[in-house]
Motif scaffolding. Sequence first.
Motif, short mmCIF file in Angstrom:
data_model
loop_
_atom_site.label_atom_id
_atom_site.label_comp_id
_atom_site.label_asym_id
_atom_site.label_seq_id
_atom_site.Cartn_x
_atom_site.Cartn_y
_atom_site.Cartn_z
N ILE B 6 0.81 -1.21 0.00
CA ILE B 6 0.00 0.00 0.00
C ILE B 6 0.85 1.26 0.00
N LEU B 7 2.15 1.11 0.12
CA LEU B 7 3.02 2.29 0.07
C LEU B 7 3.77 2.32 -1.25
N ASP B 8 3.88 3.52 -1.81
CA ASP B 8 4.61 3.71 -3.05
C ASP B 8 6.01 4.21 -2.72
N SER B 9 7.02 3.47 -3.14
CA SER B 9 8.40 3.86 -2.82
C SER B 9 9.24 3.87 -4.09
N LYS B 10 10.16 4.82 -4.16
CA LYS B 10 11.12 4.82 -5.27
C LYS B 10 12.52 5.00 -4.70
N GLN B 11 13.46 4.36 -5.34
CA GLN B 11 14.82 4.37 -4.82
C GLN B 11 15.77 4.76 -5.94
N ALA B 12 16.82 5.52 -5.62
CA ALA B 12 17.82 5.84 -6.63
C ALA B 12 19.19 5.90 -5.98
N GLU B 13 20.20 5.66 -6.79
CA GLU B 13 21.56 5.69 -6.28
C GLU B 13 22.42 6.34 -7.34
N GLU B 14 23.20 7.34 -6.94
CA GLU B 14 24.03 8.02 -7.93
C GLU B 14 25.29 8.55 -7.27
N VAL B 15 26.34 8.65 -8.04
CA VAL B 15 27.58 9.24 -7.51
C VAL B 15 27.49 10.74 -7.76
N VAL B 16 27.44 11.50 -6.68
CA VAL B 16 27.30 12.95 -6.77
C VAL B 16 28.58 13.60 -6.25
N GLN B 17 29.25 14.37 -7.12
CA GLN B 17 30.52 15.03 -6.74
C GLN B 17 31.48 13.99 -6.15
N GLY B 18 31.47 12.80 -6.72
CA GLY B 18 32.38 11.76 -6.27
C GLY B 18 31.94 10.98 -5.04
N VAL B 19 30.74 11.26 -4.54
CA VAL B 19 30.27 10.57 -3.34
C VAL B 19 29.01 9.76 -3.66
N LEU B 20 29.01 8.50 -3.28
CA LEU B 20 27.84 7.65 -3.52
C LEU B 20 26.67 8.16 -2.69
N THR B 21 25.58 8.46 -3.37
CA THR B 21 24.41 9.03 -2.70
C THR B 21 23.20 8.15 -2.95
N GLU B 22 22.50 7.80 -1.88
CA GLU B 22 21.29 6.97 -2.02
C GLU B 22 20.08 7.80 -1.61
N VAL B 23 19.03 7.67 -2.39
CA VAL B 23 17.80 8.38 -2.09
C VAL B 23 16.65 7.38 -2.12
N VAL B 24 15.78 7.46 -1.10
CA VAL B 24 14.56 6.65 -1.12
C VAL B 24 13.42 7.59 -0.78
N CYS B 25 12.39 7.60 -1.63
CA CYS B 25 11.20 8.42 -1.36
C CYS B 25 10.01 7.50 -1.18
N THR B 26 9.27 7.72 -0.11
CA THR B 26 8.07 6.90 0.16
C THR B 26 6.90 7.83 0.36
N ALA B 27 5.81 7.57 -0.36
CA ALA B 27 4.64 8.44 -0.28
C ALA B 27 3.61 7.88 0.69
N PHE B 28 3.20 8.75 1.62
CA PHE B 28 2.08 8.42 2.49
C PHE B 28 0.96 9.39 2.11
N ALA B 29 -0.25 9.11 2.60
CA ALA B 29 -1.36 10.00 2.27
C ALA B 29 -1.17 11.36 2.93
N ASN B 30 -0.52 11.39 4.09
CA ASN B 30 -0.40 12.64 4.84
C ASN B 30 1.01 13.20 4.88
N SER B 31 1.95 12.60 4.17
CA SER B 31 3.32 13.12 4.17
C SER B 31 4.17 12.33 3.17
N ILE B 32 5.39 12.83 2.98
CA ILE B 32 6.35 12.10 2.13
C ILE B 32 7.60 11.85 2.98
N LEU B 33 8.10 10.65 2.95
CA LEU B 33 9.34 10.34 3.64
C LEU B 33 10.46 10.33 2.61
N VAL B 34 11.49 11.17 2.83
CA VAL B 34 12.61 11.21 1.89
C VAL B 34 13.88 10.88 2.67
#
Lengths: 130, 139
Positions: B6-34
């Motif tokens: 029931i939760l929608d989540s997206k995940q991404a991983e990228e090297v930003v300015q030489g640093v490995l960066t992970e992002v996960v976004c999860t959508a709730f009805a009343n908020s977004i978790l990033v």
Amino acid sequence: MMESPPLPLDAAASAPSRICLHEFSGRLGEQLVHFHLMRLQGSLFLWVGAAPLLSNLAVAMCTPRDSIPVSTSVLGDASDTTSSSLAQRLARKTKKQIFVSYNLENTESNFILLIENRIKEEMTAFPEKF
Amino acid sequence: MAAKPILDSKQAEEVVQGVLTEVVCTAFANSILVVVTQYGKMGTLVLVEPNVLANDIGRASLATKVLLGKDEILREPRGPGKRTCGSCPPLVHVCAKNLVTFVSQEAGNKPVLLALALKDKSIEGIKAVREVIRSCKVC
């Protein structure tokens, strides 16, 4: 939708473990309960609910000073200790820092036991996800 | 017993300015978790909440509140005999606002719970991380 692009085989062995998402559910007390788990390095995030709402968040972690992990509420009504106590018990079991968001109306101890047992069942079946 | 998540989540991983960066976004009805991390951990928890004024239907101003972790004002000393600069904005709050204001707005002014653990807090780094977050749009 969960997206988890696979690592190339040679990189997988040496790369630090990536954030791993895992979803599971269970019919507990006639209710379909959903669990959304995020595994990070040395830490876990667990959301429990029936509807997609984030209404509270608690965190717990083990401490060398006490056998009982420390826990605190970081979001939501601090007087409802369900998330904190669940986080405490899971921190004790997993030895990791754990964030818990419990979003069900039923906070009775018998029901929470069912919830914990479902989590433990998933931990046994898929230990790599925790 | 597998039910549709029931939760929608997206995940991404990228090297930003030489640093490995992970992002996960999860959508709730009343908020977004990033979750934005360069350490593989949750880091500082910041709640980014819109202040919706009664007459303001459009863009709401956002308030940031550190829920867990470091919350201090960055001061840069300018050397002996020179005055230190006036109070500088807290870096965590500035980063949080820069990273997720658009997330809140594009989700209809929902609050965003941001878990932030950055090694690189430079302007270029923040801008690049913002694009990684944009690629994980969930709402």
